[in-house]
Every structure is written in C-alpha cells, then in structure tokens.
Design a protein around this motif. Structure first.
Motif, mmCIF file in Angstrom:
data_model
loop_
_atom_site.group_PDB
_atom_site.id
_atom_site.type_symbol
_atom_site.label_atom_id
_atom_site.label_comp_id
_atom_site.label_asym_id
_atom_site.label_seq_id
_atom_site.Cartn_x
_atom_site.Cartn_y
_atom_site.Cartn_z
ATOM 1 N N GLU A 33 0.832 -1.195 0.000
ATOM 2 C CA GLU A 33 0.000 0.000 0.000
ATOM 3 C C GLU A 33 0.873 1.253 0.000
ATOM 4 O O GLU A 33 2.041 1.201 0.379
ATOM 5 C CB GLU A 33 -0.940 0.020 1.205
ATOM 6 C CG GLU A 33 -0.238 0.137 2.539
ATOM 7 C CD GLU A 33 -1.185 0.040 3.729
ATOM 8 O OE1 GLU A 33 -2.319 -0.450 3.584
ATOM 9 O OE2 GLU A 33 -0.770 0.459 4.821
ATOM 10 N N GLU A 34 0.283 2.356 -0.414
ATOM 11 C CA GLU A 34 0.964 3.639 -0.373
ATOM 12 C C GLU A 34 1.056 4.124 1.071
ATOM 13 O O GLU A 34 0.110 3.961 1.840
ATOM 14 C CB GLU A 34 0.195 4.691 -1.194
ATOM 15 C CG GLU A 34 0.185 4.422 -2.676
ATOM 16 C CD GLU A 34 -0.491 5.525 -3.476
ATOM 17 O OE1 GLU A 34 -1.066 6.474 -2.888
ATOM 18 O OE2 GLU A 34 -0.437 5.441 -4.715
ATOM 19 N N ALA A 35 2.185 4.719 1.413
ATOM 20 C CA ALA A 35 2.324 5.410 2.696
ATOM 21 C C ALA A 35 1.731 6.800 2.531
ATOM 22 O O ALA A 35 1.689 7.347 1.421
ATOM 23 C CB ALA A 35 3.791 5.524 3.083
ATOM 24 N N CYS A 36 1.280 7.387 3.616
ATOM 25 C CA CYS A 36 0.784 8.763 3.565
ATOM 26 C C CYS A 36 0.930 9.394 4.936
ATOM 27 O O CYS A 36 1.001 8.710 5.953
ATOM 28 C CB CYS A 36 -0.658 8.818 3.075
ATOM 29 S SG CYS A 36 -1.805 7.734 3.932
ATOM 30 N N LEU A 55 0.168 8.713 8.562
ATOM 31 C CA LEU A 55 -1.260 8.467 8.747
ATOM 32 C C LEU A 55 -1.589 7.078 8.214
ATOM 33 O O LEU A 55 -0.931 6.597 7.288
ATOM 34 C CB LEU A 55 -2.085 9.513 7.989
ATOM 35 C CG LEU A 55 -1.918 10.961 8.432
ATOM 36 C CD1 LEU A 55 -2.598 11.907 7.453
ATOM 37 C CD2 LEU A 55 -2.464 11.154 9.833
ATOM 38 N N GLU A 56 -2.590 6.469 8.770
ATOM 39 C CA GLU A 56 -3.006 5.149 8.289
ATOM 40 C C GLU A 56 -3.672 5.282 6.925
ATOM 41 O O GLU A 56 -4.543 6.117 6.727
ATOM 42 C CB GLU A 56 -3.983 4.517 9.281
ATOM 43 C CG GLU A 56 -4.429 3.131 8.863
ATOM 44 C CD GLU A 56 -5.417 2.502 9.836
ATOM 45 O OE1 GLU A 56 -5.713 1.305 9.662
ATOM 46 O OE2 GLU A 56 -5.912 3.199 10.747
ATOM 47 N N ILE A 80 -7.342 8.507 3.718
ATOM 48 C CA ILE A 80 -7.055 8.811 5.120
ATOM 49 C C ILE A 80 -8.334 9.178 5.854
ATOM 50 O O ILE A 80 -9.357 9.454 5.238
ATOM 51 C CB ILE A 80 -6.032 9.967 5.252
ATOM 52 C CG1 ILE A 80 -6.584 11.272 4.650
ATOM 53 C CG2 ILE A 80 -4.695 9.590 4.638
ATOM 54 C CD1 ILE A 80 -5.780 12.503 4.963
ATOM 55 N N ASN A 81 -8.237 9.199 7.165
ATOM 56 C CA ASN A 81 -9.321 9.683 7.996
ATOM 57 C C ASN A 81 -9.240 11.209 7.970
ATOM 58 O O ASN A 81 -8.356 11.804 8.597
ATOM 59 C CB ASN A 81 -9.171 9.142 9.426
ATOM 60 C CG ASN A 81 -10.272 9.605 10.340
ATOM 61 O OD1 ASN A 81 -10.715 10.750 10.298
ATOM 62 N ND2 ASN A 81 -10.710 8.704 11.206
ATOM 63 N N GLY A 82 -10.127 11.832 7.223
ATOM 64 C CA GLY A 82 -10.107 13.276 7.040
ATOM 65 C C GLY A 82 -10.258 14.046 8.335
ATOM 66 O O GLY A 82 -9.642 15.103 8.510
#
Length: 169
Positions: A33-36, A55-56, A80-82
């Motif tokens: 998965e992409e990191a962010c 962020l997850e 992400i969790n906005g």
C-alpha cells in the motif's frame, strides 16, 4: 488572505523527517500500500519541516469491507481519515507547528503527481486544493526509495507543478 510561504515550494526538509518518510514508504511497500502522512515544522521558520507523521492508509480496509464500492486497493491510492487530518492541522496551528506538506508514496511507478492525487487534494479536481500545503511524492520501486518530488498548486494554470525543495542535515 495570503497563502503560507510553503505553498510556493522551497521547503527545507530535515534529513530526520525525510528518513521517516522513506521508512514509512518502505514499510507500506511491504504491506502493498501507499504510505501517507504529513510534515510539520516551526511557524517561526515557515519553510522548515522537521517532523514527519504517518497516517493510516485506509484504502485496503475499505476495499476488503466493500470491494464493489471501493474497487481499488491501497497499492493504487491512499485514503485517510479526514477528521484526524483536520485535527492535526488545527493542533499544528495552535501549537505553532503547522502542517506544511502532505506526503504519500507511489509503488513501482515513479514520483509524479497523478490525476488521482490531484482529485484527492482538490476534493474532486474541480477547484483549488482543500488545504494550503505543498505535496511530497516518494517513489518506492521494488521496495527501495528511488525519488522524491515536491508539488505545489499553480493557481494560474489550475494544476499542480513540480517545485524545488532542499534537504537539511
């Protein structure tokens, strides 16, 4: 109201913060998965970013729960969790350590700002970015970090363009 200095590029990212971004990218690659996350720094030094917070990426969870409604996985994009991100932005302002850069990784495809990235950052791609930030994209190819590129919003062209950044020891 004028835009924050960092939205014009030229940010200086500390080696420690960039190392954390790279670690997040390599670890996310293993999870497919992409990191962010985001970079923050002192308000008194508007171009300095000295901390990275991961962020997850929720994309795989959404895909697993509803593959039809969320057909793409975390390998293809980030989600992400906005609310958590907005709380981090507000806390950074209050603590005089604003969030300046949003970062994410690309897996096996290079460091570029995709149409999907633009749509995510402009809430659909039809207007200016939702946040006054610069955007760092890190390429992770075959599990190794191969490039970093910084992007900023060019209002006159209504698009994201590459901008310079530096690394501070």
């Amino acid at each position: 109201m004028s835009k924050p200095t960092w939205t014009s590029g030229g940010v200086a990212i500390t080696r420690a913060a960039l190392s954390r971004v790279e670690q997040a990218g390599r670890e996310a690659y293993v999870r497919n998965e992409e990191a962010c996350g985001y970079l923050e720094g002192p308000a008194a030094e508007p171009l300095r970013c000295d901390a990275a917070v991961e962020l997850e990426n929720l994309a795989n969870k959404y895909h697993a729960a509803d593959p039809e409604g969320h057909p793409r996985t975390g390998r293809e994009y980030f989600k992400i969790n906005g609310k958590k991100f907005e709380r981090a932005i507000a806390a950074g302002q209050q603590q005089e350590r604003p969030v300046k850069v949003f970062f994410h990784s690309h897996l096996d495809c290079g460091a570029y700002f995709s149409a999907e990235d633009a749509a995510s950052m402009t809430l659909g791609g039809t207007r200016e970015p939702a946040y006054d930030l610069a955007y760092l994209v890190t390429a992770v190819d075959q599990g190794q970090v191969t490039a970093h590129k910084l992007f900023i919003w060019e209002a006159g062209g209504a698009r994201f363009i590459e901008a310079p950044f530096s690394i501070q020891e």
